[in-house]
Scaffold this active site. Sequence first.
Site, PDB file in Angstrom:
ATOM      1  N   ARG A  10      -9.069   7.423 -10.162  1.00  0.00           N
ATOM      2  CA  ARG A  10     -10.511   6.818  -9.796  1.00  0.00           C
ATOM      3  C   ARG A  10     -11.428   6.830 -11.276  1.00  0.00           C
ATOM      4  NH1 ARG A  10      -9.062   8.540  -4.093  1.00  0.00           N
ATOM      5  NH2 ARG A  10      -9.817  10.609  -4.429  1.00  0.00           N
ATOM      6  N   PHE A  31      -7.041  -2.301  -0.139  1.00  0.00           N
ATOM      7  CA  PHE A  31      -6.653  -1.332   0.418  1.00  0.00           C
ATOM      8  C   PHE A  31      -7.485  -0.057   0.091  1.00  0.00           C
ATOM      9  CE2 PHE A  31      -2.907  -3.640  -1.003  1.00  0.00           C
ATOM     10  CZ  PHE A  31      -2.352  -4.215   0.060  1.00  0.00           C
ATOM     11  N   ASP A  65     -10.225  -3.815   3.574  1.00  0.00           N
ATOM     12  CA  ASP A  65      -9.114  -3.087   4.030  1.00  0.00           C
ATOM     13  C   ASP A  65      -8.831  -3.510   5.475  1.00  0.00           C
ATOM     14  OD1 ASP A  65      -8.106   0.102   3.448  1.00  0.00           O
ATOM     15  OD2 ASP A  65      -8.147  -0.406   5.770  1.00  0.00           O
ATOM     16  N   ASP A 100      -4.285  -0.206  -4.054  1.00  0.00           N
ATOM     17  CA  ASP A 100      -3.842   1.073  -3.720  1.00  0.00           C
ATOM     18  C   ASP A 100      -3.216   0.869  -2.402  1.00  0.00           C
ATOM     19  OD1 ASP A 100      -3.579   3.774  -3.637  1.00  0.00           O
ATOM     20  OD2 ASP A 100      -5.771   4.026  -3.066  1.00  0.00           O
ATOM     21  N   CYS A 112       2.723   4.849  -3.730  1.00  0.00           N
ATOM     22  CA  CYS A 112       2.487   6.162  -3.247  1.00  0.00           C
ATOM     23  C   CYS A 112       3.729   6.270  -2.485  1.00  0.00           C
ATOM     24  CB  CYS A 112       1.411   6.557  -2.693  1.00  0.00           C
ATOM     25  SG  CYS A 112       1.118   5.375  -0.927  1.00  0.00           S
TER      26      CYS A 112
END
Length: 455
Positions: free
Chosen positions: A259, A275, A297, A359, A399
């Site tokens: 970040r 996201f 989101d 993300d 991720c």
Amino acid sequence: MKQLRPYPQAIVSRKAARSLKAGHPWVFEGEALELRPSPLDGREATNGCAIDLFEESGTWQGVGLLSLKSKIRVRVVSRNANDRLDAAFWWRKLRWAWGHRKATMGSRALAGCEPDTNCCRLLFSEADAFPGLVVDRYEDVLVAQVGTVGMELLRPTLFPLLALVLEEDGVRVRGIYERSDSPARLKEGLEPRKGWYDFSAPGAVDPLAIEASGGALDGCLAREPQDARLVVHENGLAFDLDIENSQKTGFFLDQKYNRRAVRQVSGGRRVLDCFCHVGPFGLNAAAGGAEFVRCVDVSQTALDLAAQNARLNGLDVNADGTPRMGFTQADVLAYLPELARDKARLRAEGGPFDLVVLDPPAFTKSRRTIDHAMRGYRQINQDAMRMLPRGGYLATCSCSHFMSRERLAQAIAEAAHGAGVQLRQVEERQQAPDHPILWGVPETHYLDFFIFQLV
């Protein structure tokens, strides 16, 4: 091995022995060939107990925790034959884990901001040799996820000692909130559980833990139930978190330094944060001087918290009252291609954008769906690239440990080819060091993060 040890024994296959020697801590169901009682006192192996691992040749390979209902039958916690898995052993390991966070993050704080250990992951399962246990620190509250029967049985030892380890450094823990509600617990024969850990309940504090601490634990662990809404600080920003209802433990601490990297390239740019969850990338972009940030989101609950966090930090509007951040509830997989083809919608959302942050959640949680995940990563990156101008920036990540760095890089390269652009790499990053990567254990390396400029 010359000395007799007090634990039951498991005889493991040659395949398991090779894996253990290479550093991997797991023995699978079919690799535990035989369970034997303790040679010292005849105790039989029971679910969650400590168990010694031996090759068929008789060579000792470590001591682990037994899971009789899991496909992962044993998880190693020590390879030192002198170790005894008593409260003193776990206290040493907790101090070691906290010491690692202080060493790797203790001097990285932004000028004038809170220490980076203020909010960090204290225990990261196998990477810290606490298999199945994750604990995140949010200032004076800890959030724990217990996923294995071995760690379940050790809660009365580990939770009080963990609170004491922090208290030794002047951090008084107000409470430990359990988010042990993952479906993965069912594979261990454990029911989901969520709520504050009650230190005053019978059996909640192991007497041996008090003994190991030299009495320091005795009488110091009374904790009153707390509100599950917290305001915590990271990178100089305040975040209103709902640790009871948010994803996982309430926040994604692994992206702390990523970040910051986005903050550094955000000055004067119009940013699309996809996201966004509760807004940490978007808020860092705004704090870095972004002209405008659009957060997107699928979860309205997450967006409401993101908007609250923008207001909390005074980043929601400019000095003249015009919006500095906007929030859109949408499925990003449909939203991105719509913006790419509809210029009017793009302008209505605050575009054109010259920095896009992707993300996404893990697109795959098994090897069987890697090809599907590759298509997903390729598509969202291609849509973002088509929307960006030449000279624009793309921050993108995966991720899932199944989506290796090489596969992610391939998907991004194919996306660039499909979008007809060339990428100039700015940075390649991974998870923060409070989520350590243990070599020989690929499951601990799950986050890969890139920043590119389109040229």
